[in-house]
Structure formats: C-alpha cells, structure tokens
Enzyme design. Structure first.
Site, mmCIF file in Angstrom:
data_model
loop_
_atom_site.group_PDB
_atom_site.id
_atom_site.type_symbol
_atom_site.label_atom_id
_atom_site.label_comp_id
_atom_site.label_asym_id
_atom_site.label_seq_id
_atom_site.Cartn_x
_atom_site.Cartn_y
_atom_site.Cartn_z
ATOM 1 N NE ARG A 96 5.972 2.356 -9.787
ATOM 2 C CZ ARG A 96 5.266 1.242 -9.833
ATOM 3 N NH1 ARG A 96 4.084 1.238 -10.429
ATOM 4 N NH2 ARG A 96 5.717 0.126 -9.310
ATOM 5 C CB THR B 234 0.416 -3.134 -16.387
ATOM 6 O OG1 THR B 234 0.774 -3.274 -15.012
ATOM 7 C CG2 THR B 234 1.186 -1.982 -16.979
ATOM 8 C CB SER C 45 8.396 -4.803 -14.370
ATOM 9 O OG SER C 45 9.029 -5.551 -13.362
#
Length: 587
Positions: free
Chosen positions: A109, A398, A463
């Site tokens: 991330r 995404t 998410s």
C-alpha cells in the site's frame, strides 16, 4: 539480478528468452513428502485485460510461480489499463504456497509523506472538495507496487527477474490497441480534472488535444525505458535517482503542492502481515488483515450464516446479504485503519460471541446502521478505540487478478491508483496515485480522531480485499477479488456467497447483479437479470433502494472443483481467462 529457484532456458511467447545466469536450483522434494498429493489441476490466470493474461500465461508455461505470473501481468496492466493501476500506485498480494500450506499477506500500500498532516485537506475549517483534492499534489503517496514486485519475487520467484517485464516492455515499444474502457474514460476525466492539461499525460492521452479513441494504436516508449531500468537495476531504479526525483517534483508542483520528497520515496518498505481464516459452510475463507478490508467479508459471511439456514429461499438469502453488509460495513468504517498506527480490533470483531450479538442488532430496513462495540462490558480501554465518525470517500480506480500455478500455488492480487488515472500526474511513462484521498480528509479539532485519519508515514485504509478459500480437506477451493472502491467488500462477498452457498459457476457468480448495502441505501444493479426483481423485493421489504444501470466490479476468480480449474472474468470489464492443462491432460 535476483537468484531464482530453478534454472530455465526456454523460448516463450512474445519472444521472451529466460536466461539461467545467477539462478540457483530449488529443492526437488516431491509434494508427497509434505503430506500432499501431487497437484494435477493445471494452471490458470484471470485479469482485466487479455494482454495481461497472456503475459501471466507465458510465465506459467515457463514453469514460473504464481507470483512471477502476477508481476508480469500487472506490469502489462499498468500499460494497457492505466486508469486502474500501475507503477505509480500500490497493491495487496495474498500468496498461498501449497507445499507447506503457508499464506502471507504482502502489503504494498502507498504511504503518506513524512510532511503529511491530519488537516492537510482542510481549508478555513471546511474540507476540500474531492475533485480539488484528487488533482492536487497533496493526494500523492509513495508508490508501493515496484517494491512489492521485488520483495515477493525474492521470496517466491522461480524465473529470472528481468524476464518478468519483457512482455510489458515489448508491448510498450511495439504498441497496443486502445481498449473501449480506457477510451470511454478520457472525455469524462478531462471534464473533471487536469489529465488533458498535465505535462506528459496530455500528449499521451490527448494527442493534438483529442482524446484517444478505441482501436487506436498506442506506444509508450517511456514506460518501456522505465521497466527496462527496473529489470536491470531492481527497485532501486524506481526508489532513488532520476525517477524518484521526478516523482517528488510532480508531487510538489501546484496546484495544492504536496510534501512528498525523495527521502520519503527512498524510505518505502512493504509489510508482511497476517492472514485470518474463518469457516463458512464446509470451507475455510482466508483474508488479509488491515489496512485491507478483506476481514469485513469474514464478518459478512458469519452474519449471513446467522440470518439463513439450509432451508432458506433466495429472497431470505438476499435480505441476509443486505443486512450482513450493512452491519459489517458500519464496523469496518469505524474501526479499520493502518495497524501500524491504530489498534484495529479484528479478533474482537470476529469473535463468535460478538458476531452473535451483532446479528441480534439487525437494523430495520429504513434505519441507518451504526457500528457495534466488540469489547467486553467494563473494558474501559476500549473507549480509546471508539474513533470519530468515519468520513472517508473512496473512488474506484483499481484492478484485480487471480492466478493458480502448475504446482497449486495461488495469488490473489488487487492493485490501484485510487481514482481513474490516479492524480493525473505523469512521470517516466506512468501515472502517480491520488491515494492520500483514501484517508478521511475531514478533521475537526477537539473531536475524537478517525481511525483512518491522515498521519505521516501512515497507510490509508483500503477496501481492496483479496481472498483465498480452502475446502474441508484444506485444499485450494477459490481465489477471488475485485476492484470497485468502497464497493469492493460487497462485490467480493457476492462472489463468495454465490459460489460457496448457491453453487454457481465462477462466471455466473461474477455476472450476478451486484448489491451494495453500505449505510442506509442499498444499490442494486438492475441492468443485469434478475436485478430488477431483487430491487423490487428489497423495496417492498422497506429498504431504500437505488436502482443502478451498472456497477464498477471487476471480479476475477478461480474455483477448484473435482480436481479441475474453472475461472471467470467479470463481463463488466475487458478481461479473459487463460488455462494451462496439467501435463497428463495435455498429452
């Protein structure tokens, strides 16, 4: 550059030649000695673009590990699907090794710069509008994808490092056909942001001021040069030197310049985190911990199970899906954040007693669901974890890919640049993320902080929810995940219920109408049958239903049943499924 587990020299599709220099041999201990029978189901890859799938299959045909295939596929996705993910973004990779049964969550991330502040998106006591924040230099976090490539290849890779990038390098130099999905985004993004104005991006996506059209031939020599450097020098080519300086310069440029520095970039590190597994029906569903939201799906499955039994009809099951989402989303929104900065109470949230209690709090259809309290009565320390109300907005930019290799190893990988085309800022042939807008941007002095508040060197909550499932014999059963911003937990939950409870095929599960129940409203995809019937049912039951003509899922899943692999590529995107039969099947 890196050592490899086995030495290979073979000609591959796209004219790849794998060299053996520097490769060491892997142990040739047969799987049977580890207590498992030999894997005979073959290999499979599914992702959001045919070029990416072919890159993955080239690695699998060469005997590569699922991680090798994932890296090759994602490097191609960054070229052909830049609106969704790329080198300038981040990713989560869930890796399963069949030989020893180990599973690791690799967290790539993005990270906030050291100069980030909790109020950096506030102006005169008001939160910046999303569009302004999205296009600002403040929105850019340190990219994690390239470090994730290197760290996972070092641990699992079988093929030479440089060979993984050759499909993307060749495609960038030779060119590819612009897909309808990319082309359709460009006019809309130009209206909202600065992609058509930013240096580099404007010339690439809007040549002569005109957005690229579907079917147009497109080359990206800058991207090829960047990947060539990474292939030769490793991740240091990205996290130091010319590329790192260019990233920092773009982040520090106006409007709304950010604080990202070359020191922030050089300091980036991935994290290896735990995986939590919980039973559902006769299966074991495994999910990475925060900052991923995948464990929210474990909550959803448990709540769904509490609301249904073996005699439940489809209407009861659909209402159970909705209420399970409403409860789990409320808890996810309130408690989840970067576990390096906040104490995320995953074990209390997943405790059977709490989930039974939570199921009993099933809200009326017209009520606004609120988070629960997973802590024991009188546990005063829990007050410190009752964070302020979450205000995070998360946009869908995404991509997801699922891979099983010829030895039964698996990868579930979700990657992102946040909003479509990320921040719109261009460096060395790729776009930078706007991942800092995945933090809760609103800050009010004197009020309880939000679990997902901005902080220096913190990872924003995501998410993204890569999931791997095992059957009653502890053999691989399913690999799944999806893009879709805040809707990802709902999309992935749908795939799990549809396959594991409703016995749908992977493609039936992916194509089934999406139902997203976060907060008071329930979104139902009525353009896909039986979406309209579902919407009518829920409206009659008293839910506030928003009928949607489409949803932004991109479910790519693989299911193992009766020793055979079957896969799906979400028809809402442009993906395909690639298959490599087991040797005895291929004869």
């Amino acid at each position: 550059m890196h050592a490899c587990r086995i030495a290979i020299s073979v000609s591959l599709t796209l004219a790849i030649f794998l060299v053996t220099t520097g490769c060491s041999s892997a142990p040739d201990t047969p799987k049977e000695e580890a207590g498992r029978s030999a894997w005979t189901a073959g290999a499979m890859a599914t992702a959001a673009n045919p070029h990416a799938v072919e890159a993955a299959m080239a690695m699998l045909r060469a005997g590569g590990h699922a991680v090798d295939a994932a890296i090759a596929a994602h490097a191609v996705l960054g070229l052909v699907e830049p609106q969704s993910s790329g080198l300038g973004g981040g990713a989560f990779m869930l890796v399963y090794e069949r030989e020893d049964g180990q599973m690791v969550f690799h967290d790539g991330r993005e990270i906030a710069p050291a100069g980030a502040t909790v109020d950096m998106f506030m102006r005169d006591g008001k939160v910046m509008g999303f569009l302004d924040a999205w296009q600002s230099g403040k929105s850019i976090g340190v990219p994690g994808v390239v470090a994730l490539y290197e760290d996972t290849h070092r641990r699992y890779g079988k093929l030479p490092w440089a060979s993984l990038f050759q499909p993307a390098i060749d495609l960038a130099r030779e060119g590819f056909v612009v897909s309808p999905r990319m082309a359709n985004f460009l006019p809309r993004v130009a209206e909202l942001g600065r992609l058509d104005e930013n240096p580099g991006a404007a010339d690439y996506f809007y040549p002569d001021g005109v957005p690229l059209q579907a079917g147009q031939h497109l080359q990206n020599p800058e991207y090829a040069d960047t990947l060539t450097r990474i292939a030769r020098e490793g991740s240091s080519a990205f996290y130091s030197g010319e590329i790192a300086r260019a990233i920092a310069e773009q982040a520090q440029a106006g409007p709304e310049p950010g604080t990202l520095t070359v020191e922030d970039i050089a300091a980036y590190r991935t994290r290896e985190r735990k995986v939590l597994c919980r039973p559902f029906r006769d299966n074991r569903v495994c999910a990475p911990v925060a900052p991923s939201s995948a464990t929210a799906q474990l909550m959803m499955l448990s709540l769904y199970d509490a609301f249904t039994d073996q005699n439940s009809d489809r209407n009861t099951q659909l209402r159970a899906m909705v209420d399970a989402q409403r409860l789990a989303y409320a808890d996810r929104d309130h408690y989840y954040g970067d576990p390096d900065f906040v104490s995320v109470p995953l074990q209390p949230l997943l405790a059977p007693d709490y989930l039974r209690q939570r199921a009993a709090q099933r809200f009326a259809p017209d009520a606004l669901p609120r988070h629960g309290n997973p802590f024991a009565a009188g546990q005063q320390a829990a007050q410190q974890l009752l964070w302020g109300a979450d205000t995070t907005e998360e946009v869908a930019g995404t991509s997801h890919l699922s891979i099983v290799d010829a030895e039964g190893n698996a990868v579930s990988m979700t990657a992102t640049v946040e909003a479509p085309f990320g921040s719109g800022r261009w460096v060395a042939g790729f776009l930078l993320n706007n991942e800092m807008t995945d933090f809760a941007r609103e800050y009010t002095p004197g009020e309880a902080p939000q679990a997902n508040a901005v902080a220096p060197r913190k990872r924003p909550r995501s998410s993204m929810s890569p999931i791997i499932v095992f059957d009653a014999k502890d053999e691989l059963r399913m690999v799944t995940g999806s893009p879709g911003g805040n809707s990802i937990p709902a999309y992935v939950f749908k795939s799990l219920v549809a396959v594991l409870d409703w016995n749908m095929t992977p493609q039936e599960a992916a194509d089934y109408p999406n139902i997203v129940a976060r907060g008071k409203d329930v979104r139902v995809e009525v353009s896909v049958a039986p979406g309209q019937e579902i919407a009518d049912l829920l409206e009659q039951a008293g839910y506030s239903v928003q009928q949607r003509e489409g949803e932004n899922s991109g479910l790519h899943l693989i299911v193992v049943a009766d020793g055979q692999l079957s896969g799906a590529a979400d028809s809402r995107r442009e993906g395909t499924v690639g298959t490599l039969p087991a040797p005895q099947q291929a004869r």
